[in-house]
Design an enzyme around this catalytic site. Structure first.
Site, mmCIF file in Angstrom:
data_model
loop_
_atom_site.group_PDB
_atom_site.id
_atom_site.type_symbol
_atom_site.label_atom_id
_atom_site.label_comp_id
_atom_site.label_asym_id
_atom_site.label_seq_id
_atom_site.Cartn_x
_atom_site.Cartn_y
_atom_site.Cartn_z
ATOM 1 C CG ASP A 99 -2.109 0.884 1.085
ATOM 2 O OD1 ASP A 99 -1.966 1.983 0.523
ATOM 3 O OD2 ASP A 99 -3.194 0.482 1.524
ATOM 4 C CG HIS A 101 -3.233 5.105 -0.753
ATOM 5 N ND1 HIS A 101 -3.229 3.824 -1.254
ATOM 6 C CD2 HIS A 101 -3.910 5.866 -1.644
ATOM 7 C CE1 HIS A 101 -3.893 3.819 -2.401
ATOM 8 N NE2 HIS A 101 -4.319 5.042 -2.666
ATOM 9 C CB SER A 156 -1.114 -6.411 3.354
ATOM 10 O OG SER A 156 0.123 -5.964 3.749
HETATM 11 CO CO1 B1M Z 1 -5.478 5.598 -4.521
HETATM 12 N N1 B1M Z 1 -7.153 4.704 -4.166
HETATM 13 N N2 B1M Z 1 -4.849 4.087 -5.583
HETATM 14 N N3 B1M Z 1 -3.924 6.689 -4.885
HETATM 15 N N4 B1M Z 1 -6.428 7.044 -3.751
HETATM 16 C C1 B1M Z 1 -8.107 5.355 -3.234
HETATM 17 C C2 B1M Z 1 -7.820 4.905 -1.791
HETATM 18 C C3 B1M Z 1 -9.511 4.873 -3.801
HETATM 19 C C4 B1M Z 1 -10.599 4.842 -2.721
HETATM 20 C C5 B1M Z 1 -9.931 5.746 -5.003
HETATM 21 C C6 B1M Z 1 -11.257 5.288 -5.608
HETATM 22 O O1 B1M Z 1 -11.277 4.340 -6.360
HETATM 23 N N5 B1M Z 1 -12.351 5.935 -5.273
HETATM 24 C C7 B1M Z 1 -9.130 3.455 -4.379
HETATM 25 C C8 B1M Z 1 -9.253 2.280 -3.422
HETATM 26 C C9 B1M Z 1 -10.461 1.428 -3.720
HETATM 27 C C10 B1M Z 1 -10.531 0.249 -2.817
HETATM 28 O O2 B1M Z 1 -9.609 -0.235 -2.267
HETATM 29 N N6 B1M Z 1 -11.727 -0.232 -2.678
HETATM 30 C C11 B1M Z 1 -7.689 3.679 -4.826
HETATM 31 C C12 B1M Z 1 -7.024 2.883 -5.800
HETATM 32 C C13 B1M Z 1 -7.863 1.864 -6.506
HETATM 33 C C14 B1M Z 1 -5.643 3.048 -6.093
HETATM 34 C C15 B1M Z 1 -4.794 2.244 -7.089
HETATM 35 C C16 B1M Z 1 -5.031 0.729 -7.043
HETATM 36 C C17 B1M Z 1 -5.049 2.839 -8.488
HETATM 37 C C18 B1M Z 1 -4.362 2.102 -9.617
HETATM 38 O O3 B1M Z 1 -3.156 2.015 -9.672
HETATM 39 N N7 B1M Z 1 -5.173 1.599 -10.502
HETATM 40 C C19 B1M Z 1 -3.355 2.616 -6.659
HETATM 41 C C20 B1M Z 1 -2.783 1.630 -5.606
HETATM 42 C C21 B1M Z 1 -1.342 1.916 -5.293
HETATM 43 C C22 B1M Z 1 -0.905 1.166 -4.055
HETATM 44 O O4 B1M Z 1 -1.094 1.639 -2.941
HETATM 45 N N8 B1M Z 1 -0.341 -0.014 -4.251
HETATM 46 C C23 B1M Z 1 -3.576 3.959 -6.042
HETATM 47 C C24 B1M Z 1 -2.606 4.964 -6.042
HETATM 48 C C25 B1M Z 1 -2.800 6.234 -5.514
HETATM 49 C C26 B1M Z 1 -1.744 7.331 -5.643
HETATM 50 C C27 B1M Z 1 -0.318 6.833 -5.409
HETATM 51 C C28 B1M Z 1 -1.838 7.929 -7.037
HETATM 52 C C29 B1M Z 1 -2.278 8.392 -4.616
HETATM 53 C C30 B1M Z 1 -1.642 8.267 -3.196
HETATM 54 C C31 B1M Z 1 -0.531 9.247 -2.982
HETATM 55 C C32 B1M Z 1 -0.111 9.296 -1.545
HETATM 56 O O5 B1M Z 1 -0.792 8.907 -0.608
HETATM 57 N N9 B1M Z 1 1.082 9.786 -1.351
HETATM 58 C C33 B1M Z 1 -3.747 7.964 -4.462
HETATM 59 C C34 B1M Z 1 -4.752 8.809 -3.899
HETATM 60 C C35 B1M Z 1 -4.365 10.244 -3.651
HETATM 61 C C36 B1M Z 1 -6.047 8.323 -3.570
HETATM 62 C C37 B1M Z 1 -7.273 9.107 -3.008
HETATM 63 C C38 B1M Z 1 -7.827 9.968 -4.130
HETATM 64 C C39 B1M Z 1 -6.988 9.962 -1.805
HETATM 65 C C40 B1M Z 1 -6.336 9.241 -0.622
HETATM 66 C C41 B1M Z 1 -6.131 10.222 0.484
HETATM 67 O O6 B1M Z 1 -5.039 10.717 0.676
HETATM 68 N N10 B1M Z 1 -7.230 10.594 1.188
HETATM 69 C C42 B1M Z 1 -8.236 7.928 -2.572
HETATM 70 C C43 B1M Z 1 -9.698 8.303 -2.605
HETATM 71 C C44 B1M Z 1 -10.220 8.737 -1.248
HETATM 72 O O7 B1M Z 1 -9.603 8.540 -0.232
HETATM 73 N N11 B1M Z 1 -11.374 9.236 -1.207
HETATM 74 C C45 B1M Z 1 -7.680 6.769 -3.294
HETATM 75 C C46 B1M Z 1 -7.197 11.632 2.220
HETATM 76 C C47 B1M Z 1 -6.750 11.030 3.550
HETATM 77 C C48 B1M Z 1 -6.671 12.132 4.606
HETATM 78 O O8 B1M Z 1 -7.721 10.108 3.935
HETATM 79 O O9 B1M Z 1 -6.158 8.164 3.678
HETATM 80 O O10 B1M Z 1 -8.608 7.809 4.286
HETATM 81 P P1 B1M Z 1 -7.370 8.607 4.386
HETATM 82 O O11 B1M Z 1 -6.965 8.747 5.911
HETATM 83 C C49 B1M Z 1 -7.893 9.101 6.939
HETATM 84 C C50 B1M Z 1 -8.613 7.885 7.554
HETATM 85 O O12 B1M Z 1 -8.692 6.770 6.708
HETATM 86 C C51 B1M Z 1 -7.890 7.627 8.825
HETATM 87 O O13 B1M Z 1 -7.444 8.912 9.223
HETATM 88 C C52 B1M Z 1 -7.050 9.651 8.070
HETATM 89 C C53 B1M Z 1 -7.230 11.126 8.353
HETATM 90 O O14 B1M Z 1 -8.548 11.439 8.718
HETATM 91 N N12 B1M Z 1 -6.745 6.750 8.878
HETATM 92 C C54 B1M Z 1 -6.398 6.160 10.058
HETATM 93 C C55 B1M Z 1 -5.816 6.431 7.962
HETATM 94 N N13 B1M Z 1 -4.887 5.645 8.492
HETATM 95 C C56 B1M Z 1 -5.207 5.450 9.777
HETATM 96 C C57 B1M Z 1 -4.571 4.746 10.805
HETATM 97 C C58 B1M Z 1 -5.158 4.773 12.078
HETATM 98 C C59 B1M Z 1 -6.328 5.454 12.312
HETATM 99 C C60 B1M Z 1 -6.975 6.161 11.317
HETATM 100 O O15 B1M Z 1 -4.618 4.119 13.123
HETATM 101 C C61 B1M Z 1 -3.375 3.503 12.988
#
Ligand code: B1M
Length: 213
Positions: A99, A101, A156
């Site tokens: 992962d 992200h 994972s």
């Molecule tokens: Co990706 N991505 N991405 N991506 N990406 C998502 C997650 C996705 C939901 C987009 C979508 O389809 N709508 C989707 C996942 C779908 C799923 O799993 N069901 C997705 C996908 C499919 C992918 C790829 C597979 C795309 C591809 O290659 N075809 C690929 C996978 C790469 C990999 O990881 N192996 C991929 C790649 C990427 C980028 C690299 C381009 C980039 C990441 C860059 C980076 O992070 N440096 C990216 C991005 C930017 C996103 C979205 C648009 C934004 C993620 C983000 O930063 N959100 C995302 C869509 C979305 O989230 N709505 C998406 C903002 C962030 C503040 O929120 O990370 O949720 P979040 O964190 C929150 C909570 O979750 C929580 O607190 C945080 C703050 O409030 N939290 C915790 C997180 N960790 C925690 C740990 C804790 C407690 C709380 O305790 C330990």
């Protein structure tokens, strides 16, 4: 357009060079830092995610939006985090193997650090062995915090927690997990000690976990 909307628009369009300035202007206008983060930036990433899901944008656009968000968070950080003393002990944080992200994990690390932990951030795509090695180098670690953002990396996360649960130091640490696809039920099922939905509640949970020792 309000300043917070402007921040959201710049993050969505991946305008990394302009975001910092817009965030600073929003702060100068008296906007609340948490609102700039939640509405302006996290809201914008949700829109970016939706557009990706609907094939309106692709991975490169997600990447530039992520870069823009990071620039904005840099400006916001001093206003969100109140400074660290490390008084609550060490906490290791990582995004699990497979992962990439890290924005959510970075926000969680920032809030936990400001709550008083010394945070060791191992980054993204971190295998369980590396986390275990890090614990062995830092045996005074109290909490291991794991982030997973993809449904495909939930296994994972499960494997990583299983490896930690099988370790000889399991009794000395608490394990907390989070990330968009993770739920309390999944956290319980894989044998973690705690789960939280966002960065602010992750900091509260980390404190609870060490005080419950
Ligand atoms: Co990706 N991505 N991405 N991506 N990406 C998502 C997650 C996705 C939901 C987009 C979508 O389809 N709508 C989707 C996942 C779908 C799923 O799993 N069901 C997705 C996908 C499919 C992918 C790829 C597979 C795309 C591809 O290659 N075809 C690929 C996978 C790469 C990999 O990881 N192996 C991929 C790649 C990427 C980028 C690299 C381009 C980039 C990441 C860059 C980076 O992070 N440096 C990216 C991005 C930017 C996103 C979205 C648009 C934004 C993620 C983000 O930063 N959100 C995302 C869509 C979305 O989230 N709505 C998406 C903002 C962030 C503040 O929120 O990370 O949720 P979040 O964190 C929150 C909570 O979750 C929580 O607190 C945080 C703050 O409030 N939290 C915790 C997180 N960790 C925690 C740990 C804790 C407690 C709380 O305790 C330990």
């Amino acid at each position: 357009m309000s300043k917070i909307q402007e921040v959201a628009d710049l993050v969505e369009r991946g305008k990394a060079k302009l975001v910092g300035k817009a965030v600073q202007e929003a702060l100068d206008e008296g906007c609340d830092a948490a609102e700039i983060l939640n509405v302006g930036m996290i809201g914008a990433m949700a829109v970016v995610g939706e557009k990706f899901k609907n094939n309106e944008i692709f991975v490169p656009e997600m990447l530039v939006a992520a870069r823009a968000m990071k620039k904005g968070v840099e400006v916001l950080k001093p206003h969100l985090a109140s400074g660290s003393t490390g008084a609550l002990g060490k906490l290791i944080i990582a995004t699990v193997a497979g992962d990439l992200h890290d924005i959510g994990k970075n926000l969680v690390a920032m809030m936990i650090e400001s709550a008083g932990f010394e945070v060791i951030d191992l980054g993204v795509d971190v295998p369980a062995e590396k986390i275990i090695e890090c614990y062995r180098e830092n045996p005074d670690t109290k909490v291991i915090a794991l982030s997973a953002l993809l449904t495909t990396t939930m296994p994972s996360l499960r494997d990583t927690v299983a490896a930690l649960n099988a370790s000889d130091f399991r009794g000395n640490i608490k394990i907390m997990v989070g990330g968009a696809p993770i739920t309390q039920a999944f956290a319980d099922e894989i044998g973690a000690d705690g789960y939280s939905t966002d960065a602010a509640s992750a900091a509260t949970l980390a404190k609870q976990l060490v005080s419950a020792e």
